[in-house]
Design an enzyme around this catalytic site. Structure first.
Site, PDB file in Angstrom:
ATOM      1  CB  SER A 210      -0.880  -0.005   1.253  1.00 25.60           C
ATOM      2  OG  SER A 210      -1.538   1.233   1.391  1.00 25.60           O
ATOM      3  N   GLY A 211       0.587   2.211  -0.855  1.00 23.80           N
ATOM      4  CA  GLY A 211       1.398   3.428  -0.926  1.00 23.80           C
ATOM      5  C   GLY A 211       1.335   4.268   0.339  1.00 23.80           C
ATOM      6  CB  CYS A 336     -17.493   3.050  17.683  1.00 22.55           C
ATOM      7  SG  CYS A 336     -16.230   3.463  18.869  1.00 22.55           S
TER       8      CYS A 336
END
Ligand code: PLP
Length: 401
Positions: A210-211, A336
């Site tokens: 991932s960059g 949450c």
């Protein structure tokens, strides 16, 4: 410095995302405007210039993991890479008549995008094993080995963990998979550029990057797909046949350039940076332990990313701590949902009690973290932990040395 002055909050959430390094932004700049060509339009100079930039970036990505450029597929990020690895490998197996392999093995602590992709496969009739993980957060190699059967085509084990920071024995998992004749995928979103990775030495067949976890831009990632012996995937996205047919769509030249530059910088500076960040992490941990001696570190204390701590402060609520610290950006492992606070599935999976899981926060240090920030954040978090405990049990005092 005041707790809630006008300064921006102290950023200690580097596992969530990282700022794009200014050197990376500079490298990307020309490809938005002057060199805007479509990298797939090679009939003219504009396209060729963009294509050359993309290929340079592809080589940079490949070099950072010991791969060949043509083994790199650009994607939109690690989520897409993980989906392509799991679903693409599964779809290829499915096409193998008459007796395809149909079984995927992964860990209970994997990132949601791996677990949800596996869940989708299960709904489509594939078999999925989620191997339990001990309290250290490190894979149990015997349990993993037992889970692999004659129908298994893929094992997916993350290289370094986004919540608890533990570094898996990737080479051991790779050796095991190779010996058993199954493909090995590793989600290296947190590991790439932070720890040494070599797809050949580690027997990795598929690897996701991932960059934005490595000081590159958001919206870009890569999947390494081994060519020898070849790993076959069915694409998720069909179209013009870009990326050797594995991922159609016009490549975002500036983002590709950014990913390549980010990984090259990270590899070049890894040793020095790891040392510096590890020292900051240790400094933070001793500062906070001095004030809160009963603090607990979640996940193996030694085999972890230099920039990660996952901490439990018994008798507090992680969500309340995060909410009470507007000047320190840390996160909770908890999710949450509709006013209900659920403890992190990762902390639950490694066997922590709900109380301990709920009392946890993740603190992430990175390239732009300073000593002063670490000291201030440790003091502020300790202060807030003491306040919460005092409120919960009036009369109890935070221990101090
Ligand atoms: C961030 C992250 C992902 C998702 O990456 P994106 O590029 O944001 O899609 C997947 N796995 C791990 C371990 C991550 O940390």
């Amino acid at each position: 410095m005041t707790a809630n002055g006008s300064r921006p909050p102290i950023y200690l959430d580097y596992q969530s995302t990282t700022p794009t390094d200014r050197r990376v932004v500079s490298a990307m700049e020309p490809y938005f405007t002057a060199a805007f060509g479509n990298p797939h339009s090679r009939g003219h100079a504009f396209g060729r210039e963009a294509a050359e930039a993309v290929e340079r970036a592809r080589a940079q990505v490949a070099t950072s993991i010991g791969a060949e450029p043509r083994e790199i597929v650009f994607t939109s990020g690690a989520t897409e890479s993980n989906n392509l690895a799991l679903k693409g490998a599964a779809a290829f197996q499915h096409e193998q008549a008459p007796n395809p392999r149909n079984h995927v093995v992964t860990l209970a602590t994997e990132h949601k995008c791996v677990l949800q992709a596996a869940r989708r496969l299960k709904a489509q009739g594939f078999a999925v094993s989620c191997v339990p993980v001990p309290e250290s957060g490190l894979v149990d190699l015997d349990a993993l080995s037992e889970a692999i059967g004659p129908k298994t085509f893929l094992v997916s084990v993350m290289a370094a963990h986004n919540e608890i920071g533990v570094i898996q024995p990737v080479a051991e998992v790779g050796a095991l998979c190779r010996a058993r004749g199954v493909h090995f995928h590793t989600d290296a979103a947190q590991a790439a550029g932070k720890i040494a990775l070599d797809v050949n030495a580690m027997n990795i067949d598929l690897l996701s990057i991932s960059g934005h976890k490595v000081y590159g831009p958001k919206g870009i990632g890569a999947l390494y797909v081994r060519r020898r012996p070849r790993v076959r995937l069915v694409p998720l996205i069909d179209g013009g046949g870009q990326e050797r047919g594995l991922r159609s769509g016009t490549l975002p030249t500036p983002l590709c350039v950014g990913l390549g530059e980010a990984l090259e910088l990270a590899s070049d500076e890894r040793e020095e940076e790891s040392k510096r960040i590890g020292e900051l992490r240790d400094r933070f941990l001793s500062a906070i332990t001095e004030r809160i001696p009963d603090i607990l570190v979640n996940g193996d204390p030694a085999r972890r990313l230099p920039g990660n701590l996952n901490l439990s402060f018994p008798g507090t609520e992680g969500v309340a701590l995060v909410g009470a610290l507007p000047d320190v950006a840390v996160s909770t492992g908890s999710a949450c949902t509709s006013a209900l606070v659920e403890p992190s599935y990762v902390l639950s999976a490694i066997g922590l009690t709900a109380d301990r899981a709920e009392a946890s926060i993740r603190v992430g240090f990175g390239r732009f973290t300073s000593v002063a920030e670490v000291d201030t954040a440790a003091a502020r978090i300790a202060e807030e932990v003491a306040r919460q405990r005092e409120a919960a049990t009036p009369g109890r005092r935070a221990a101090s040395s």
